[in-house]
Design an enzyme around this catalytic site. Structure first.
Site, PDB file in Angstrom:
ATOM      1  N   GLY A 182      46.565   8.244   5.800  1.00  0.00           N
ATOM      2  CA  GLY A 182      45.198   8.346   4.930  1.00  0.00           C
ATOM      3  C   GLY A 182      44.936   9.878   5.087  1.00  0.00           C
ATOM      4  CG  LEU A 321      29.155  10.382   1.225  1.00  0.00           C
ATOM      5  CD1 LEU A 321      28.920  11.582   0.392  1.00  0.00           C
ATOM      6  CD2 LEU A 321      29.935  11.022   2.432  1.00  0.00           C
ATOM      7  CG  HIS A 446      25.231  42.680   2.262  1.00  0.00           C
ATOM      8  ND1 HIS A 446      26.500  42.306   2.039  1.00  0.00           N
ATOM      9  CD2 HIS A 446      25.324  43.672   2.913  1.00  0.00           C
ATOM     10  CE1 HIS A 446      27.314  43.023   2.484  1.00  0.00           C
ATOM     11  NE2 HIS A 446      26.868  44.143   3.034  1.00  0.00           N
TER      12      HIS A 446
HETATM   13  P1  FAD Z   1      25.708   2.022   8.929  1.00  0.00           P
HETATM   14  O1  FAD Z   1      25.538   3.140   9.427  1.00  0.00           O
HETATM   15  O2  FAD Z   1      27.155   1.350   9.107  1.00  0.00           O
HETATM   16  O3  FAD Z   1      24.727   0.841   9.813  1.00  0.00           O
HETATM   17  C1  FAD Z   1      24.830  -0.305   9.590  1.00  0.00           C
HETATM   18  C2  FAD Z   1      24.110  -0.863  10.473  1.00  0.00           C
HETATM   19  O4  FAD Z   1      23.862  -2.386  10.335  1.00  0.00           O
HETATM   20  C3  FAD Z   1      25.136  -1.058  11.954  1.00  0.00           C
HETATM   21  O5  FAD Z   1      24.404  -0.642  12.889  1.00  0.00           O
HETATM   22  C4  FAD Z   1      25.507  -2.397  12.161  1.00  0.00           C
HETATM   23  O6  FAD Z   1      25.711  -2.676  13.534  1.00  0.00           O
HETATM   24  C5  FAD Z   1      24.259  -3.192  11.591  1.00  0.00           C
HETATM   25  N1  FAD Z   1      24.460  -4.551  11.178  1.00  0.00           N
HETATM   26  C6  FAD Z   1      25.382  -4.965  10.444  1.00  0.00           C
HETATM   27  N2  FAD Z   1      25.066  -6.239  10.052  1.00  0.00           N
HETATM   28  C7  FAD Z   1      24.098  -6.534  10.817  1.00  0.00           C
HETATM   29  C8  FAD Z   1      23.447  -7.836  10.681  1.00  0.00           C
HETATM   30  N3  FAD Z   1      23.875  -9.038  10.196  1.00  0.00           N
HETATM   31  N4  FAD Z   1      22.268  -7.836  11.453  1.00  0.00           N
HETATM   32  C9  FAD Z   1      21.860  -6.774  12.234  1.00  0.00           C
HETATM   33  N5  FAD Z   1      22.491  -5.645  12.219  1.00  0.00           N
HETATM   34  C10 FAD Z   1      23.729  -5.499  11.554  1.00  0.00           C
HETATM   35  N6  FAD Z   1      28.939  10.235   6.356  1.00  0.00           N
HETATM   36  C11 FAD Z   1      28.306  11.709   5.812  1.00  0.00           C
HETATM   37  O7  FAD Z   1      27.391  11.545   5.199  1.00  0.00           O
HETATM   38  N7  FAD Z   1      28.571  12.716   6.891  1.00  0.00           N
HETATM   39  C12 FAD Z   1      29.749  12.745   7.863  1.00  0.00           C
HETATM   40  O8  FAD Z   1      29.897  13.836   8.399  1.00  0.00           O
HETATM   41  C13 FAD Z   1      30.262  11.505   8.191  1.00  0.00           C
HETATM   42  N8  FAD Z   1      31.127  11.303   9.132  1.00  0.00           N
HETATM   43  C14 FAD Z   1      31.551  10.158   9.541  1.00  0.00           C
HETATM   44  C15 FAD Z   1      32.592  10.107  10.494  1.00  0.00           C
HETATM   45  C16 FAD Z   1      33.080   8.794  10.623  1.00  0.00           C
HETATM   46  C17 FAD Z   1      34.161   8.877  11.689  1.00  0.00           C
HETATM   47  C18 FAD Z   1      32.861   7.740  10.017  1.00  0.00           C
HETATM   48  C19 FAD Z   1      33.372   6.404  10.385  1.00  0.00           C
HETATM   49  C20 FAD Z   1      31.848   7.579   9.042  1.00  0.00           C
HETATM   50  C21 FAD Z   1      31.403   8.980   8.643  1.00  0.00           C
HETATM   51  N9  FAD Z   1      30.233   9.136   7.847  1.00  0.00           N
HETATM   52  C22 FAD Z   1      29.778  10.464   7.280  1.00  0.00           C
HETATM   53  C23 FAD Z   1      29.951   7.977   6.961  1.00  0.00           C
HETATM   54  C24 FAD Z   1      28.638   7.319   7.292  1.00  0.00           C
HETATM   55  O9  FAD Z   1      28.698   7.125   8.687  1.00  0.00           O
HETATM   56  C25 FAD Z   1      28.124   6.092   6.620  1.00  0.00           C
HETATM   57  O10 FAD Z   1      28.035   6.304   5.278  1.00  0.00           O
HETATM   58  C26 FAD Z   1      26.735   5.623   7.022  1.00  0.00           C
HETATM   59  O11 FAD Z   1      26.525   5.347   8.239  1.00  0.00           O
HETATM   60  C27 FAD Z   1      26.236   4.443   5.969  1.00  0.00           C
HETATM   61  O12 FAD Z   1      24.913   4.251   6.525  1.00  0.00           O
HETATM   62  P2  FAD Z   1      24.490   2.761   6.473  1.00  0.00           P
HETATM   63  O13 FAD Z   1      23.003   2.638   6.966  1.00  0.00           O
HETATM   64  O14 FAD Z   1      24.587   2.331   5.080  1.00  0.00           O
HETATM   65  O15 FAD Z   1      25.423   1.647   7.351  1.00  0.00           O
HETATM   66  P1  NAD Z   2      38.620   8.196   2.408  1.00  0.00           P
HETATM   67  O1  NAD Z   2      38.480   7.380   1.459  1.00  0.00           O
HETATM   68  O2  NAD Z   2      38.070   9.574   2.485  1.00  0.00           O
HETATM   69  O3  NAD Z   2      40.154   8.257   2.562  1.00  0.00           O
HETATM   70  C1  NAD Z   2      41.205   7.566   2.711  1.00  0.00           C
HETATM   71  C2  NAD Z   2      42.598   8.422   2.212  1.00  0.00           C
HETATM   72  O4  NAD Z   2      43.403   7.114   2.552  1.00  0.00           O
HETATM   73  C3  NAD Z   2      42.605   8.326   0.756  1.00  0.00           C
HETATM   74  O5  NAD Z   2      43.121   9.943   0.658  1.00  0.00           O
HETATM   75  C4  NAD Z   2      43.500   7.509   0.285  1.00  0.00           C
HETATM   76  O6  NAD Z   2      44.434   7.890  -0.936  1.00  0.00           O
HETATM   77  C5  NAD Z   2      44.436   7.324   1.522  1.00  0.00           C
HETATM   78  N1  NAD Z   2      45.115   5.830   1.271  1.00  0.00           N
HETATM   79  C6  NAD Z   2      44.662   4.762   1.006  1.00  0.00           C
HETATM   80  N2  NAD Z   2      45.607   3.720   1.204  1.00  0.00           N
HETATM   81  C7  NAD Z   2      46.747   4.375   1.667  1.00  0.00           C
HETATM   82  C8  NAD Z   2      47.830   4.024   1.992  1.00  0.00           C
HETATM   83  N3  NAD Z   2      48.397   2.622   1.870  1.00  0.00           N
HETATM   84  N4  NAD Z   2      48.632   4.674   2.606  1.00  0.00           N
HETATM   85  C9  NAD Z   2      48.490   6.027   2.712  1.00  0.00           C
HETATM   86  N5  NAD Z   2      47.454   6.563   2.378  1.00  0.00           N
HETATM   87  C10 NAD Z   2      46.470   5.867   1.890  1.00  0.00           C
HETATM   88  O7  NAD Z   2      38.261   7.163   3.651  1.00  0.00           O
HETATM   89  P2  NAD Z   2      38.391   7.703   5.293  1.00  0.00           P
HETATM   90  O8  NAD Z   2      38.776   9.047   5.477  1.00  0.00           O
HETATM   91  O9  NAD Z   2      38.765   6.407   5.877  1.00  0.00           O
HETATM   92  O10 NAD Z   2      36.749   7.600   5.476  1.00  0.00           O
HETATM   93  C11 NAD Z   2      35.906   6.454   4.968  1.00  0.00           C
HETATM   94  C12 NAD Z   2      34.468   6.743   4.795  1.00  0.00           C
HETATM   95  O11 NAD Z   2      33.812   7.315   5.506  1.00  0.00           O
HETATM   96  C13 NAD Z   2      34.748   7.598   3.344  1.00  0.00           C
HETATM   97  O12 NAD Z   2      34.232   7.210   2.198  1.00  0.00           O
HETATM   98  C14 NAD Z   2      34.023   8.721   3.537  1.00  0.00           C
HETATM   99  O13 NAD Z   2      33.024   9.130   2.705  1.00  0.00           O
HETATM  100  C15 NAD Z   2      33.136   8.444   4.898  1.00  0.00           C
HETATM  101  N6  NAD Z   2      33.270   9.754   5.778  1.00  0.00           N
HETATM  102  C16 NAD Z   2      32.555  10.863   5.359  1.00  0.00           C
HETATM  103  C17 NAD Z   2      32.760  11.929   6.140  1.00  0.00           C
HETATM  104  C18 NAD Z   2      32.083  13.032   5.745  1.00  0.00           C
HETATM  105  O14 NAD Z   2      31.124  13.085   4.739  1.00  0.00           O
HETATM  106  N7  NAD Z   2      32.389  14.166   6.185  1.00  0.00           N
HETATM  107  C19 NAD Z   2      33.541  11.756   7.429  1.00  0.00           C
HETATM  108  C20 NAD Z   2      34.139  10.768   7.700  1.00  0.00           C
HETATM  109  C21 NAD Z   2      34.112   9.489   6.842  1.00  0.00           C
END
Ligand code: FAD
Ligand code: NAD
Length: 468
Positions: A182, A321, A446
Site C-alpha cells: 500500500g 483525518l 521574503h
Molecule cells: P480515533 O482517533 O480512532 O478514536 C476513537 C477512540 O474510540 C479510540 O480511543 C478507541 O479506543 C475508542 N473506542 C472505540 N470503541 C469504543 C467503545 N465501544 N467504548 C469506548 N471507547 C471506544 N490523521 C491526520 O489528520 N494527520 C495525520 O498526520 C495522521 N497520521 C496518522 C498516522 C497513523 C499511523 C494513523 C494510523 C492514522 C493517522 N491519521 C492522521 C488518522 C487519524 O489518526 C484519524 O483520522 C483520527 O484519529 C480519527 O479520529 P476519531 O476521533 O474519529 O477516532
Molecule cells: P491509504 O488509503 O492512504 O492508502 C492505502 C493504499 O493501499 C492505497 O494507495 C491503495 O491503493 C493501496 N491498496 C489497497 N489495497 C491494496 C492491495 N490489495 N494491494 C496493494 N495496495 C493496496 O491508507 P493508509 O495509508 O493505510 O492510511 C489509512 C488512513 O489513515 C488514511 O485514510 C489516511 O487518511 C489516514 N492517515 C493520514 C495521515 C496523514 O494525514 N498524514 C497519515 C497516516 C494515515
C-alpha cells in the site's frame, strides 16, 4: 444512575473535541474511553507518534547526508539508537495525552474508562476492565469510536514481522528490508522513517501510482523524489499472498502483465487503509444503522438513524483525518445546542508528512477534467526560490488550479519543504472564494517557501511569475 446532556463514546480527536465544545456550550458532558490513555488513534498510535519518528529520523538523515553540505563536519560516528528514539516518541505521546486529561478536568467533563455499549437509545453500559458494568443515561450520544487498520483477507498479521502501523511505531530493530503493501499515506510516512534509518524499502501498490487519490502531478513528483532517496516502487501490483518463514517474509504479487513476482524481506507493513470500528458498541440495541462497509450512517447534521444519536470522525463517511473528525465534533456539539454550523468538506486539506511534504486542498486536476470544468493551471517550482536554495530543499512545486473564466481558485496541490503548513493559506483563500489574482496581489514575506504560492498564483492568473 448519573445522567448527562451528552455522552461521547471514544476520546480521539473527534470525541474529545466534541466533549470540550459541548462543555463550552454549557452541557453536562461525559466521555467514555476504552483505554486508560485518552486521545484515540491520533495521539496514541497515529498522527503524533508517526510525526515524532519522522522528525527524529529526519534529524538523523540530515546529520548523515546533509550536514557536510552546510560545512558541518561530524568527527565521530553518527549512530541510531532506536530504543531511545522510540522512548522519545513515547514521551511525546504521553505529554500530549496528559494534555487531553488536563483539558477534560478544566472543562469539567466526566471521563469513564471502559467499553461503551448501547443498552438502548439513551442508556450506555460501560464495561470496565475489572469486570463491573456501570450504566449512565444521556439525552444525546455521540459515537466517535474511530477506526482500526484494514487487512487483506489472506494475510495473517502476526504483529511481529507482518505488521500494521501500530507495531511499526515501536519496532525493536531497524528492518533490513521492509516491504510495504500500500503506497498510501501510512506506507510512505513510515516507509520513509525506516528508509532514513537504513532499511531497504520496497512498496507494492495495487493502483498505477502512489498516493492515488491525490493530484497525479503530486504522485509523479513524490515518486521521483522518493526513488532518489532509494525507495523501490512496484505499482499496478496485486498482492496475492504473504508468507512468513522464520525471520523472512515473502510477499507474492501479480504484476500488470499477470506474471507472478516475489519480494523477500524481514518485515512487511500492511497499510492498505483503515476500517470503521464499532465492535462492542452494540449499536443495534439503540437502533443505530451501520452500512455494508461498517460505517455508521449519518445525515447532513451527522445524526444517525436515531434522532438523539450522532456519529463523527473515522467511523462515518469521508476522509479518515484527525482535523476532519475534530470539525465534525464541533459541528455536532453546536447542532445539539441548537446552532446552525457548517463544514465545507471540499476544503478539508490532506497532507502526507514525508519530506518533501505533500499537501492538497480542493479539486484535483483529474476531478476537474471528469466534471468538465474549464480551468487554468499555474505552477511554480520550489527550486526557483531563494529560501529553498538557502536550506537545500529544492524538490517540489506549488500548483494552483483556477476557474478559466472567473479565476476562482478550485484546487491547490503542493509538494516541497513545509507544504503541510503552507496549505493553510490555500484553505483560507478558498474559504473566502479568492481568485488566483487575489493571492498573487498579496504580499508574501521574503525569503519564504510561501512565495511559491504567490508565484504559482501569478502563473495561474496571467502566466507571469516573476522568478521564472
Ligand atoms: P480515533 O482517533 O480512532 O478514536 C476513537 C477512540 O474510540 C479510540 O480511543 C478507541 O479506543 C475508542 N473506542 C472505540 N470503541 C469504543 C467503545 N465501544 N467504548 C469506548 N471507547 C471506544 N490523521 C491526520 O489528520 N494527520 C495525520 O498526520 C495522521 N497520521 C496518522 C498516522 C497513523 C499511523 C494513523 C494510523 C492514522 C493517522 N491519521 C492522521 C488518522 C487519524 O489518526 C484519524 O483520522 C483520527 O484519529 C480519527 O479520529 P476519531 O476521533 O474519529 O477516532
Ligand atoms: P491509504 O488509503 O492512504 O492508502 C492505502 C493504499 O493501499 C492505497 O494507495 C491503495 O491503493 C493501496 N491498496 C489497497 N489495497 C491494496 C492491495 N490489495 N494491494 C496493494 N495496495 C493496496 O491508507 P493508509 O495509508 O493505510 O492510511 C489509512 C488512513 O489513515 C488514511 O485514510 C489516511 O487518511 C489516514 N492517515 C493520514 C495521515 C496523514 O494525514 N498524514 C497519515 C497516516 C494515515
Amino acid at each position: 444512575m448519573s445522567t448527562y446532556d451528552v455522552a461521547v463514546i471514544g476520546s480521539g480527536p473527534g470525541g474529545y473535541v466534541a466533549a470540550i465544545r459541548c462543555a463550552q456550550l454549557g452541557m453536562k458532558t461525559a466521555l467514555i474511553e476504552k483505554y486508560s490513555s485518552l486521545g484515540g488513534t491520533c495521539l496514541n498510535v497515529g498522527c503524533i507518534p508517526s510525526k515524532a519518528l519522522l522528525d527524529s529520523s529526519h534529524h538523523y538523515e540530515d546529520a548523515v547526508k546533509h550536514f557536510e553540505d552546510h560545512g558541518i563536519e561530524l568527527t565521530g560516528e553518527v549512530k541510531v539508537n532506536l530504543e531511545k528514539m522510540i522512548e522519545r516518541k513515547e514521551s511525546v505521546v504521553n505529554q500530549t495525552v496528559d494534555g487531553i486529561k488536563f483539558l477534560m478536568n478544566k472543562n469539567k467533563i466526566e471521563v469513564f474508562e471502559g467499553i461503551g455499549s448501547f443498552k438502548d437509545a439513551t442508556h450506555i453500559d460501560i464495561k470496565k476492565s475489572e469486570g463491573e458494568t456501570e450504566t449512565i443515561e444521556a439525552k444525546n450520544i455521540i459515537i466517535a469510536t474511530g477506526s482500526k487498520p484494514s487487512n487483506l483477507p489472506f494475510i495473517e498479521l502476526d504483529k511481529e514481522r507482518v505488521i500494521t502501523s501500530t507495531e511499526a511505531l515501536k519496532l525493536k530493530e531497524v528492518p533490513k528490508h521492509l516491504i510495504v503493501i500500500g503506497g498510501g499515506v501510512i506506507g510512505l510516512e513510515l516507509g520513509q522513517v525506516y528508509k532514513r534509518l537504513g532499511a531497504e524499502v520496497t512498496v507494492v501498490e495495487y493502483m498505477d501510482r502512489i498516493i492515488p487519490t491525490m493530484d497525479s502531478a503530486l504522485s509523479k513528483e513524490l515518486t521521483k523524489v522518493l526513488k532518489k532517496q532509494g525507495f523501490k516502487f512496484n505499482v499496478s501490483h496485486q498482492v496475492t499472498a504473504v508468507e512468513r518463514n522464520g525471520d523472512e517474509v515473502v510477499v507474492k504479487a501479480k504484476n500488470k502483465k499477470g506474471e507472478e513476482v516475489e519480494f523477500k524481506g524481514d518485515y512487511c507493513l500492511v497499510s492498505v487503509g483503515r476500517r470503521p470500528y464499532t465492535d462492542g458498541l452494540n449499536a443495534d440495541a439503540a437502533g443505530v444503522k451501520i452500512d455494508k462497509r461498517g460505517m455508521v450512517e449519518v445525515n447532513d447534521h451527522l445524526q444517525t438513524s436515531v434522532k438523539n444519536i450522532y456519529a463523527i470522525g473515522d467511523v462515518i463517511k469521508g476522509p479518515m483525518l484527525a482535523h476532519k473528525a475534530s470539525e465534525e465534533g464541533t459541528l455536532v456539539a453546536e447542532v445539539i445546542a441548537g446552532q446552525k454550523p457548517h463544514i465545507n468538506y471540499n476544503l478539508i486539506p490532506g497532507v502526507v508528512y514525508t519530506w518533501p511534504e505533500v499537501a492538497s486542498v480542493g479539486k484535483t486536476e483529474e476531478e476537474l477534467k471528469e466534471a468538465g470544468v474549464k480551468y487554468k493551471e499555474g505552477r511554480f517550482p520550489m527550486r526557483a526560490l531563494g529560501r529553498s536554495r538557502a536550506s537545500g530543499d529544492t524538490d517540489g512545486f506549488v500548483k494552483i488550479l483556477s476557474d478559466e473564466s472567473t479565476d476562482e481558485v478550485l484546487g491547490v496541490h503542493m509538494i516541497g519543504a513545509r507544504t503541510a503548513d503552507l496549505i493553510a493559506e490555500a484553505v483560507t483563500a478558498m474559504e473566502f472564494r479568492a481568485s488566483a489574482e487575489d493571492i498573487s496581489r498579496m504580499s508574501h514575506a521574503h525569503p519564504t517557501y510561501a512565495e511559491a504560492v504567490k508565484e504559482a498564483a501569478l502563473a495561474a492568473t496571467e502566466n507571469r511569475p516573476i522568478h521564472m
